[in-house]
Structures are given as structure tokens and as C-alpha cells.
Design a protein around this motif. Structure first.
Motif, mmCIF file in Angstrom:
data_model
loop_
_atom_site.group_PDB
_atom_site.id
_atom_site.type_symbol
_atom_site.label_atom_id
_atom_site.label_comp_id
_atom_site.label_asym_id
_atom_site.label_seq_id
_atom_site.Cartn_x
_atom_site.Cartn_y
_atom_site.Cartn_z
ATOM 1 N N GLN A 531 0.840 -1.190 0.000
ATOM 2 C CA GLN A 531 0.000 0.000 0.000
ATOM 3 C C GLN A 531 0.884 1.253 0.000
ATOM 4 O O GLN A 531 2.027 1.218 0.475
ATOM 5 C CB GLN A 531 -0.921 0.003 1.230
ATOM 6 C CG GLN A 531 -1.847 -1.190 1.325
ATOM 7 C CD GLN A 531 -2.771 -1.305 0.140
ATOM 8 O OE1 GLN A 531 -3.258 -0.288 -0.384
ATOM 9 N NE2 GLN A 531 -3.003 -2.534 -0.328
ATOM 10 N N PRO A 532 0.363 2.357 -0.567
ATOM 11 C CA PRO A 532 1.162 3.594 -0.580
ATOM 12 C C PRO A 532 1.410 4.108 0.833
ATOM 13 O O PRO A 532 0.626 3.842 1.745
ATOM 14 C CB PRO A 532 0.292 4.564 -1.380
ATOM 15 C CG PRO A 532 -1.086 4.043 -1.235
ATOM 16 C CD PRO A 532 -0.977 2.543 -1.174
ATOM 17 N N PRO A 533 2.490 4.872 1.013
ATOM 18 C CA PRO A 533 2.763 5.432 2.342
ATOM 19 C C PRO A 533 1.744 6.497 2.703
ATOM 20 O O PRO A 533 0.872 6.853 1.916
ATOM 21 C CB PRO A 533 4.164 6.011 2.199
ATOM 22 C CG PRO A 533 4.277 6.337 0.743
ATOM 23 C CD PRO A 533 3.494 5.268 0.018
ATOM 24 N N LEU A 534 1.894 6.993 3.895
ATOM 25 C CA LEU A 534 0.964 8.017 4.383
ATOM 26 C C LEU A 534 1.038 9.272 3.519
ATOM 27 O O LEU A 534 2.130 9.700 3.141
ATOM 28 C CB LEU A 534 1.299 8.369 5.837
ATOM 29 C CG LEU A 534 1.097 7.264 6.871
ATOM 30 C CD1 LEU A 534 1.743 7.656 8.198
ATOM 31 C CD2 LEU A 534 -0.396 6.970 7.076
ATOM 32 N N PRO A 535 -0.113 9.879 3.213
ATOM 33 C CA PRO A 535 -0.115 11.129 2.442
ATOM 34 C C PRO A 535 0.271 12.299 3.336
ATOM 35 O O PRO A 535 0.493 12.131 4.546
ATOM 36 C CB PRO A 535 -1.570 11.236 1.990
ATOM 37 C CG PRO A 535 -2.335 10.581 3.095
ATOM 38 C CD PRO A 535 -1.473 9.439 3.556
#
Length: 589
Positions: A531-535
Motif C-alpha cells: 500500500q502507498p505510504p501516508l499522504p
């Protein structure tokens, strides 16, 4: 000054301050005055003080869950069964929650109402029952001193068992004192003793029985006689007490099969002794220190009272008051593993009666009571409140506003004034000004100063920051105090990075509140799930975890970065807030 002139001055002082006696002589006036005093002192903190981690919130969250499930015989904090917390406290708080309605399910004030009522009734009970021991004026002074003592005020503010148990403890012990000192007391007083004992067990296990037994042991050491116990009508009263208190064991059997199953011996003894446990043994003298600091303003005359009663211990009342305090303090120091701030209040009615007797018997101009703290120069009394308020503001890095500053100055003046009156031997006036000083101290500290310091209430600050965010799934990572669950409604299973990663993987929109120490670990967990990292964060909250003694820095992440939830201007992150960086050392969750 001649003895005649001194007598005239004393009589004038008595006439000037005889409203203690005048008030006590009127049918309903003293009760109404004590009720007004209690409500004025207790209500500001009960209403304004945010939920206090941890014990109070565990009680409130357990009660909230019990009422929500509709199972009033199974109080649980998450999956934890409260083997050592008797059912009576949860029932009292549950009744308040049920009456308040679902809209107030997470309002901590609702769960504090039983403590407020119980402590107020304990103050009134000391007056009502104490009149039969020491007379109306002395009982009124004792009840007022008891009402404003800092540790009495403390348990009136919190949703814990100790506030509720103060009522049956006071009723049982004052009733026992009257039965011990007066052979002709009516049967109704013995029944009142047993009823109070039963409710004490229902509310807080064996705290009240232990208090009674410790007092009886101390009495036996002094007078070697227990034959007077037959005046309690035990064969009639004991079944009544057991019928009331047995519900605790019935509930335990319902939950455990066998009451207290699975508990080791130390945990079992802790369960019998009440609802609090300190995990670590306190250093010797902890409970004595709690009495000295927590019984103000009466503390200044404790030495005088003890000396008077020790010298007159051939009198039944003197022996009983000594046994009440010495017996229980010996138990606490030798055996108890409970916090002193919550356990010593059950001795305060005895101390208040003793100090009030000194006040009414020895008040006189120019005659400082021996063995008292009035030998200290009166100006030094102002150090007590000033040190407390200075400590709060220095600890939090805050500066008092105009209103708190003015109130603190008035409190300091009242402390000096009361010290001066004691120095001069004007004890009735000292009692009046001392009660006023401690009352204003409690209102200012608990109702004004502490609630106004935002950074020491992390859950409240986070709730304010996300108040305008749409209702949705939320994760709180890096702050596992009970307030996160009660105030924010975020269960423990949503307070770890793995839970957030699972929600993202399942495409469940999740509002994330992550403490800086956990940011890097959270990103690693998200990346392990592809999953993508924190925005970039949409809001930031800076607070302080008082329970663990360390600062907290939270960032708020919206589930949809393209449409971030709006946060108030006070919680907008500073420009160029770094998104990565070294983890801060220390465990503060």
C-alpha cells in the motif's frame, strides 16, 4: 490584658462568629448550607474537567459498554472481565447513563454524577449522625471541613468506586461510634450500620469491612472489651448486610463459574481490598503523607486533636476516634497496595470530628492550640496553594490568565488570613475562613485552571481537531490510553498500524491519527501490504501524556487526500512539516 478583659474579648469574638451555632440550631438551614457548599465546590470540576485517564475512564467505558449491550451482569472493558471491581459502582453509573440517554453516552459528567451524589450525602450524613455524638455545632463544622478537604473533593470529581464507597463508610462508622459510646441507641441505628455495610461491599468489596475490623482491633487493644458488639444485633443485621453485598459474589459466579477463578493469591487479596491497585508497593509513610496533604485545612489541628484524645482516652468517644484512624492507617501502611490519594478519605470523618471538637472547645483569642501548625508564621500558609498552582503552570509551560491569577491571589490571602486567625486562637473564625479558602482552591484548580490547559488533554484535543471530519472509520496509533477509546470511540484493535494497513487493503476509508513515534513503523506496515505510504497530513495536534510524562505530536491523515477533512485553524500543520525523519526515542503510547 487581665483575665477579666480577656474573657470579655473572647465573648465578643464568640458573639461575632456565633453563626456556626445559630445555623446549626435551625431545623433545615445546616443541611441546606452543606448541600450548597458541596454543589458549589464539586459541580465545576465534575462538569468542566475532561475525562481523566486511566481508572476513571475504564469505569466509564466499562459502564457504557454494559448499558449498550444491555447486559447489566457482565461489566467488561473490551474483553477484560473486572474480577476486582464490584458490580455496585457499575450499576450506579449505569443508572445515570440510562437516565441521561444515548446522546450523552460518551459524556464523562454523566458517569461522575453517582460520585458527586455519594460524597455530598456522606458530608450530610456526617452532620446528621454526628449530632448525636458531638452536638449540632461541632458536627456542622466537622462536615464542612470534611467537605472541602482536597482528597474528599478529588473522589467527588471522578467516576470511580472510592467516591461512592465514602457514603457507606461514613454512615457505618459514625453509626458504630454512636453504638459504642451510647448503650441506649435505638435499634434503627444498628440496622443503618448493617445496611451501610452491605452497600459498602456491593460498591467496593471489603473496603468498608476492613475499615470496621481495623477499628475494632484497635479498640480491643485499648479497652480489652468486645461485649458491646451485641448492641449491633449481629444475628439480625448480618443477614441484611450479606443479602445486599452478596450480589457481588453472585455476579462473579455468573462471570467466572467460580468467583475469582484464575486469580493468584496476591490478586485475590487485592480484589478483596477494593477496586484500586498500585502495581508497586508504596514507600513507607505514603498514607500518612496523603492524610497530611489531603485533609487541609483540618491538617493544622490534627496534632492538637490527637494529643487531646490521647490524654482523654478513658472517654469512649476519644478511644473510638483514635481507633478509627490508627487502626486503619496501620492496615494501609502494612498491607494495602492501593493509592493513598483514594484510600485515606474514609478516615476523614473521624479527623474532622476530632478537629471540630478542638474548635468548639478551645476557641479563644491569644491562645494558640499546642501541637498545631499554627506556630508557623501566617504568611507562610500562602505557600501551600501558590506551590500547587505554580507547579501546574511550570509543568505545562502555560501562563495564568487574568481570572485565574485574581482567584489565586484571593486564595493566597484567605490562606494567610486563616493562618492568622489560628495564630490568634480564633478557631471558629479559622474554621470559616479555612473552609472558604479550600473551597475556592478546589473550584479554581479543578473547575478553571486544569480544564483550561489544552495540551494535557490529548483525547479532547484530537476530538476538537477532527470534529468536522465526516463520520467514518478511524485509527488512532501511538496513544493507547483509555481516553482514546472512551472519548473518541476508537477501540484498541484500531490502535495499531496493522489495523490501519488491513483497512486500507480492504479499501475501507479510514481517518488516521498517528503519533510521530509511530509514523515510520506505520509506513513500513503499509508498504509490507503493498500500500502507498501516508499522504501529507491535514492537521496536527500537540499534547502531553500526563500518565506517562512525555510530549505527543499527532498528525491527522484523511482517507482521501484529494478531499481532506477540514480542521480548525488551531490544528493546521506548520508549513514545511517533514513527512519522514528519525523516530523519537521513548515509549509514550
Amino acid at each position: 490584658m487581665s483575665s477579666f478583659e480577656g474573657h470579655i474579648v473572647v465573648e465578643r469574638q464568640r458573639a461575632m462568629w456565633n453563626w456556626w451555632a445559630s445555623l446549626a440550631a435551625r431545623p433545615w438551614a445546616p443541611s441546606l448550607a452543606l448541600l450548597a457548599l458541596c454543589l458549589a465546590v464539586y459541580l465545576p470540576g465534575v462538569v468542566r474537567l475532561p475525562a481523566v485517564d486511566r481508572t476513571e475512564i475504564i469505569y466509564a467505558e466499562t459502564t457504557r459498554g454494559m448499558v449498550e449491550r444491555g447486559d447489566w451482569t457482565d461489566p467488561r472493558y473490551g474483553s477484560v472481565v473486572h474480577q476486582y471491581r464490584p458490580i455496585g459502582t457499575f450499576w450506579a453509573q449505569g443508572a445515570a447513563r440510562w437516565l441521561a440517554g444515548e446522546a450523552f453516552a460518551r459524556d464523562i459528567t454523566v458517569y461522575r454524577i453517582p460520585s458527586l451524589l455519594a460524597v455530598t450525602l456522606a458530608v450530610l450524613a456526617l452532620f446528621w449522625l454526628g449530632r448525636g455524638l458531638v452536638g449540632a455545632e461541632t458536627a456542622l463544622i466537622a462536615a464542612a471541613l470534611f467537605a472541602v478537604s482536597p482528597l474528599t473533593v478529588l473522589v467527588s470529581q471522578l467516576a470511580i468506586a472510592e467516591g461512592l464507597s465514602l457514603l457507606p463508610a461514613t454512615v457505618a462508622m459514625v453509626a458504630l461510634a454512636r453504638i459504642y459510646t451510647k448503650p441506649d441507641e435505638p435499634l434503627s441505628l444498628a440496622l443503618l450500620f448493617w445496611i451501610a455495610l452491605g452497600f459498602g461491599i456491593l460498591i467496593n468489596a471489603l473496603l468498608v469491612p476492613i475499615l470496621i475490623v481495623a477499628t475494632l482491633i484497635a479498640l480491643y487493644v485499648m479497652d480489652r472489651d468486645l461485649t458491646w458488639l451485641k448492641r449491633l444485633r449481629p444475628f439480625m443485621g448480618l443477614p441484611i448486610a450479606l443479602a445486599i453485598g452478596a450480589w457481588w459474589l453472585i455476579i462473579r459466579s455468573h462471570q467466572d463459574g467460580t468467583p475469582f477463578a484464575g486469580m493468584d493469591w496476591r490478586a485475590f487479596l487485592g480484589a478483596l481490598g477494593g477496586a484500586q491497585d498500585m502495581k508497586l508497593r508504596a514507600f513507607p509513610g505514603t498514607f500518612v503523607l496523603a492524610v497530611v496533604l489531603g485533609f487541609l485545612p483540618g491538617t493544622v489541628l490534627i496534632g492538637t486533636a490527637f494529643k487531646r484524645f490521647w490524654d482523654s482516652r478513658e472517654q469512649a468517644l476519644s478511644r473510638f476516634l483514635l481507633a478509627w484512624v490508627l487502626g486503619y492507617i496501620a492496615y494501609l501502611e502494612l498491607l494495602s497496595s492501593k493509592p493513598g490519594t483514594y484510600m485515606v478519605q474514609t478516615m476523614f470523618p473521624a479527623l474532622a470530628l476530632g478537629v471540630a471538637i478542638v474548635v468548639t472547645n478551645e476557641s479563644g483569642l491569644g491562645k494558640r492550640p499546642p501541637w498545631s501548625f499554627f506556630t508557623i508564621w501566617p504568611t507562610y500558609f500562602a505557600a501551600l496553594p501558590l506551590v500547587v498552582f505554580a507547579g501546574v503552570y511550570l509543568f505545562t509551560g502555560e501562563v495564568p490568565g487574568l481570572i485565574p491569577a485574581v482567584l489565586i491571589a484571593i486564595i493566597a490571602v484567605l490562606f494567610i488570613w486563616s493562618g492568622r486567625l489560628g495564630w490568634e486562637g480564633q478557631l471558629r473564625r479559622w474554621a470559616a475562613i479555612g473552609v472558604a479558602a479550600l473551597a475556592l482552591f478546589a473550584v479554581t484548580l479543578l473547575g478553571i485552571v486544569l480544564p483550561s490547559i489544552d495540551r494535557i488533554w490529548p483525547a479532547r484535543e484530537i476530538a476538537k481537531a477532527i470534529a468536522k471530519c465526516p463520520a467514518q472509520n478511524a485509527a488512532l496509533i501511538g496513544f493507547r490510553e483509555p481516553s482514546g477509546r472512551f472519548v473518541l470511540g476508537i477501540p484498541f484493535e484500531q490502535q495499531m498500524p496493522e489495523a490501519l494497513a488491513q483497512a486500507v487493503e480492504e479499501k475501507i476509508p479510514t481517518l488516521s491519527i498517528i503519533e510521530d513515534r509511530w509514523r515510520k513503523r506505520t509506513n513500513w506496515t503499509l508498504q509490507s501490504k503493498s500500500q502507498p505510504p501516508l499522504p501529507p497530513p491535514t492537521g496536527c495536534v500537540t499534547a502531553y501524556n500526563v500518565m506517562r510524562g512525555c510530549p505527543l505530536h499527532f498528525r491527522i491523515y484523511s482517507p482521501n487526500p484529494a478531499q481532506p477533512c477540514a480542521v480548525p485553524a488551531a490544528f493546521v500543520c506548520p508549513e514545511n512539516t517533514p513527512q519522514t525523519g528519525p523516530e523519537k526515542s521513548g515509549d509514550c503510547d
